[in-house]
Design an enzyme around this catalytic site. Structure first.
Site, short mmCIF file in Angstrom:
data_model
loop_
_atom_site.label_atom_id
_atom_site.label_comp_id
_atom_site.label_asym_id
_atom_site.label_seq_id
_atom_site.Cartn_x
_atom_site.Cartn_y
_atom_site.Cartn_z
N GLU A 57 -4.39 -8.97 0.36
CA GLU A 57 -4.81 -8.67 1.69
C GLU A 57 -6.42 -8.51 1.51
O GLU A 57 -6.67 -7.90 0.80
CB GLU A 57 -4.36 -7.32 2.37
CG GLU A 57 -4.54 -7.24 3.70
CD GLU A 57 -3.54 -5.92 4.25
OE1 GLU A 57 -2.63 -5.75 4.05
OE2 GLU A 57 -4.42 -5.07 5.01
N GLU A 74 0.77 -1.01 -0.04
CA GLU A 74 -0.09 -0.07 -0.12
C GLU A 74 1.07 1.36 0.02
O GLU A 74 0.80 1.93 1.22
CB GLU A 74 -0.88 0.07 1.15
CG GLU A 74 -2.04 -1.14 1.16
CD GLU A 74 -2.82 -1.00 2.17
OE1 GLU A 74 -2.74 -0.10 3.34
OE2 GLU A 74 -3.87 -1.85 2.28
C1 GAL Z 1 -4.37 -2.46 5.55
C2 GAL Z 1 -2.97 -2.54 5.67
C3 GAL Z 1 -2.79 -3.18 7.04
C4 GAL Z 1 -3.63 -3.02 8.16
C5 GAL Z 1 -4.90 -3.28 7.57
C6 GAL Z 1 -6.05 -2.59 8.62
O1 GAL Z 1 -4.61 -1.31 4.61
O2 GAL Z 1 -2.08 -2.98 4.76
O3 GAL Z 1 -1.36 -3.07 7.46
O4 GAL Z 1 -3.36 -1.59 8.64
O5 GAL Z 1 -5.18 -2.10 6.40
O6 GAL Z 1 -7.38 -2.80 8.08
#
Ligand code: GAL
Length: 947
Positions: A504, A429
């Site tokens: 993710e 990100e």
């Molecule tokens: C994502 C990020 C993670 C965590 C997650 C929480 O955007 O990559 O590290 O922060 O959100 O929802």
């Protein structure tokens, strides 16, 4: 002429052989440095350097001052063993950073002293730090040798030129800046991974120096191109022979290859060999067959170094239409993302806890893991190799400057043999992901990775910029989606040739045992109804991936809760609750949900919630869910059927059941046959504590550790799911408690100590063995209930080879000598502050010849220790030769009146200031006088300890 040439040649050869004979040959020794570090919490500012002499000295190798100096007084510091995370030892603080779990981090200092035997002289010596949070400066024997700019990478430091041997101890000093932040999660503080001293021959394989990653050539034939990086710190070029052999998982030898190459003095060379293998056993999550490559390096037939490297045979392919293929089989990646901390221990996770965590994930049906968002411990990588967990291995910082490229290269070099690694990720990100600059950066990082490992694809975990004219998906092998489910289809349509995976997804909220969402009280239910605005529930996230064959798989955020990032709350919530399991690894409802969706080979059936509702709930509807991989589930309350439902593999099944205490039961059917049963029952009041250890024994090596589950049970031995008793623990035998947790993100109880309350019926105590064997007894008690006692055996095992910590008296080994004189000089005479040259440094052990003279003054300076300031001490001169007057800060404190070489001790009174010590030596002209042995400044306590 010819004769002269041959003579010269012979001379050369004989010189080389002679010099070679002096090069040290040693078997590689890997020694732990984990035990016995002196630790100081808080910074110790560098002393202000003023005056020309002090400034001049400060600029010299070996002459650092302050807490990094070998002679610094650390006698009041705490002794700690590594891994160590000082942040988790503190208390959560509403003023501290919520992202870091409301734990204060700050600065800290570590020091460790050790001896090397005179036998070690000539060996190549390297100290290794596997991980320090976060920035660190490392000195050895007063010289700065490393500056660490990443809390997740290892440091390998060649200390050979700085090492001392015999009684002269070596001092490592480490200043840690844990205020530096690299993440937005709990990062811990301190030397939180292992430390090592590695002794090798001058000609040796460098650390992480074997690259052996099998490649499939034909249906039956595989090749292992092997690269062995050699370094020669010796004084002469070395003709080496590198031998690599492959061993099957059962230890059978398969093939051996050799290659000769010469490595120049202080040169590095890479031997390139190749091994061919027919029909090897394949590595997969179900059957993680590991082969071993043994590398031997010889010089003139003598073995100089050896290394063992695990590797595995498997093919991986990401397909733009069909997703992920492992060994020719199309499988879905069922992954989770995780940070690297655990309840009670923070980031100082004992190796054995990795096994515990990975086992829990495997039992849930996980086949992959994303190390978010940084390199992890090498022991973790090894566990994934041997347990069969595929890894998305991710780099920490998005930066292409030389230091960050070095960090990336280190990660690839260390991890590129791991069969578990199926994909590299160069970032997570990054705001530049949808820009031309971002593409340029990824292009460079991609190139760094590909050069070192051409076999694995590369991704970048994007959460935006997908449709920008320039975006980094154009520079990777596999497009990585963080969230953005609604963009999956459009992106795939517009980029049909790019293989895709979710990197993710999820970010659903759930607190174990909680069944009501009340955001005003920071509470989230366990029915999979809550998620981050950018995320999705567990069920929606999985469905989005499962229904799209071109999506290689998912990496669910997260497998375990972690300290910090209490999104969407703030204080009093101190940890995240995204986890499928809580901070201790206790399953939430989501665990059973994923298990039902992912496990195919055994029946899964679980019911939520518990059935212990208060009396005023009677008759009120309770939402009940069954998590199952059966075809149908029938629900019964107190023996009466409520209804049977066909299992929805994505949504699972829900009932609304008017509450009545008793037994709620579910029966799972497959093809009309009963395959599973489960129940939740209303329990009685708790009467007793119960302890359940993860294993029955611990290795008595001072490292092994295990979690023990703590709960209370009713008179029928049933777990009471709503209990919140405060439990107190005592441990006897060769073990200690190293951490406590209960999985409640809103709990502020300390994670160290011997007390913890249950949270929805559960708590965890982590015990670690001490070196030794015998029974370990853990007792848990709480007022009003019967206590529980368990006995675990500490098995006698060989301790991990390690190098003992020393705590010697202050050694004065930096002396200067005055010009010689025939007249007795004034021992207290001043040296001009800008005079760096009239007095000359002398090395320890060397006597001074009084050429046509009778006098010389030796001078050393030191900062008195606390004990010296309070009560004085003594100075022991070993083997002092010649008559001598000893002067300290202008005062005569002792006289040696004989010429002979003998040990001589002088006492000095309590002293506040920096000390200027002079030894005025007197002898007959042309005789030798001086300091043959060590000079040590002792406290009253150390004075009584014999050498
Ligand atoms: C994502 C990020 C993670 C965590 C997650 C929480 O955007 O990559 O590290 O922060 O959100 O929802």
């Amino acid at each position: 002429m010819t004769t002269l040439k041959s003579f010269l040649l012979l001379l050369c050869i004989s010189f080389s052989l002679q010099a070679y004979a002096q090069e040290k040959v040693t078997t590689r020794e890997v020694l732990s440095l984990d035990k016995g570090w002196s630790f100081h919490l808080g910074d110790i500012p560098y002393p202000v350097i003023k005056g020309h002499n002090a400034t001049y000295r400060n600029a010299k190798a070996g002459y650092v001052s302050g807490a990094a100096s070998p002679n610094y007084d650390d006698s009041s510091w705490r002794i700690v063993d590594l891994p160590h995370d000082w942040a988790i030892e503190g208390k959560v603080d509403p003023e501290a950073n919520l992202s870091q779990g409301y734990y204060n981090r700050g600065f800290g200092w570590y020091r460790r002293k050790f001896k090397l035997s005179p036998e070690d002289k000539g060996k190549h010596l390297e100290i290794q730090f596997d991980g320090i949070a976060t920035h660190a400066t490392i000195w050895v024997n007063g010289t700065v040798l490393h500056r660490n700019w990443c809390g997740y990478t290892s440091m390998y430091i060649d200390i050979t030129p700085y090492a001392t041997y015999g009684d002269d101890v070596n001092t490592i000093a480490v200043r840690v800046d844990a205020d530096a932040q690299e993440g937005w999660w709990y990062e811990g503080a301190g030397i939180y991974r292992h430390t090592w001293l590695v002794k090798r021959s001058p000609l040796h394989i460098i650390t992480d120096g074997v690259f052996a990653n099998p490649i499939k050539k034909t249906e039956s034939q595989w090749e292992i191109p092997v690269e062995v990086s050699l370094y020669n710190s010796g004084k002469l070029p070395a003709n080496s022979e590198v031998e690599v052999s492959l061993f099957a998982p059962d230890g059978q030898s398969i093939t051996t290859q050799t290659q000769k190459l010469s490595v120049g003095a202080l040169g590095e060379e890479i031997a390139k060999l190749s091994m061919t293998v027919e029909n090897p056993q394949l590595w997969s999550p179900d059957s993680p067959a590991l082969y071993k490559v043994k590398t031997v390096v010889k010089q003139n037939g003598t073995t100089m170094d050896k290394a063992e490297t695990n590797c595995g045979f498997r093919t991986i392919r990401f397909d733009n239409k069909t997703g992920f293929w492992l060994n020719g089989e199309n499988i879905k990646i069922k992954g989770v993302c995780n940070h690297q901390d655990h309840a009670g221990v923070g980031v100082a996770v004992p190796d054995a806890l990795w096994e515990f965590r990975l086992r829990k994930l495997k039992e849930m049906g996980v086949n992959a893991y994303r190390v978010a968002h940084n390199p992890v411990a090498k022991e973790f990588m090894a566990a994934c190799d041997s347990m069969g967990i595929m890894l998305l291995d991710e780099n920490r910082l998005f930066n292409t400057s030389p230091e960050y490229v070095r960090q990336l290269e280190w990660q690839i070099r260390r991890d590129r043999n791991c069969p578990s690694v199926i994909l590299w990720s160069v970032f997570n990100e990054e705001p530049m992901q949808g820009t031309e600059n971002g593409v340029e950066m990824v292009r460079r990082m991609y190139d760094v990775v590909k050069k070192m490992d051409p076999t694995r694809p590369i991704t970048a975990a994007m959460n935006g910029g997908f449709f920008s004219e320039y975006n980094v998906s154009q520079a990777v092998d596999v497009g990585g989606f963080n969230y953005q489910i609604e963009s999956y289809d459009r992106f795939h349509e517009e980029n049909p040739d790019l293989p895709l995976t979710s990197t993710e997804d999820g970010s659903a909220f759930m607190i174990r045992g909680e069944y009501v969402t009340d955001r005003s009280k920071n509470l989230m239910d366990s029915y999979d109804t809550q998620c981050a605005d950018w995320g999705a529930t567990h069920r929606r996230a999985w469905k989005a991936v499962a229904e799209r064959p071109w999506m290689a798989g998912c990496f669910y955020w997260t497998g375990f809760d972690y300290h910090g990032e209490p999104t969407p709350h703030r204080w009093p919530t101190v940890s995240s609750f995204f986890g499928i399991m809580d901070l201790c690894g206790f399953p939430k409802m989501a665990y059973h949900l994923h298990q039902a969706q992912w496990v195919k080979d055994k029946p899964v059936l679980e019911l939520v919630p518990h059935w212990n509702w208060p009396a005023d709930s009677i008759g009120k509807p309770i939402k009940v869910m069954a998590l199952s991989n059966a075809d149908k589930v029938k629900l019964l309350l107190n023996g009466k059927e409520i209804s049977e439902q066909t299992v929805d593999p994505y949504e699972m099944n829900t009932w609304s059941v008017p509450y009545k205490p008793g037994k709620l039961e579910a029966i799972g059917y497959k093809n009309g046959k009963i395959v599973s049963r489960t129940k939740v029952e209303t329990t009685k009041e708790p009467v007793q504590v119960r302890l359940t250890p993860y294993r029955n024994s611990l290795a008595g090596d001072g490292r092994d550790a295990m979690p023990v589950t703590v709960e209370v049970v009713d008179s029928k031995g049933r777990h009471v799911p709503t209990a919140d008793n405060m439990i107190e623990f005592t441990v006897t035998g060769p073990a200690e408690i190293i951490g406590l947790g209960n999985g409640n993100p809103n709990c502020h109880e300390p994670e160290k100590g011997n007390k913890r309350s249950l949270f929805y019926g559960l708590a965890q105590v982590i015990i670690q063995s001490k070196e030794g064997s015998g029974p370990i007894t853990l007792t848990a008690s709480t007022p009003g209930l019967k206590p529980a006692t368990i006995t675990i055996n500490a098995d006698q095992v060989a301790p991990v080879p390690s190098i003992p910590a020393e705590n010697p008296p202050m050694l004065l080994n930096k002396w200067v000598a005055s010009p010689l004189s025939t007249e007795k000089p004034d021992a207290t005479r001043q040296i001009a502050d800008n005079d760096m040259n009239s007095w000359q440094p002398i090395s320890g052990g060397d006597l001074i010849k009084l050429e046509n003279a009778n006098f010389v003054i030796l001078r050393a300076t030191f900062n008195p220790y606390q004990a010296h300031r309070q009560e004085g001490g003594s100075i022991l001169f070993k083997q002092l030769t010649g008559k001598a007057e000893i002067w300290l800060n202008g005062q005569l404190i002792g006289s040696k009146t004989t010429d002979k070489e003998e040990d001589f001790t002088v006492e000095f009174p309590a002293i506040k200031d920096r000390c200027d010590l002079r030894v005025l030596l007197n002898g007959t002209a042309n005789e030798s006088v001086g300091l043959k042995g060590n000079v040590t400044v002792r406290t009253k306590r150390s004075a009584s300890v014999s050498d």
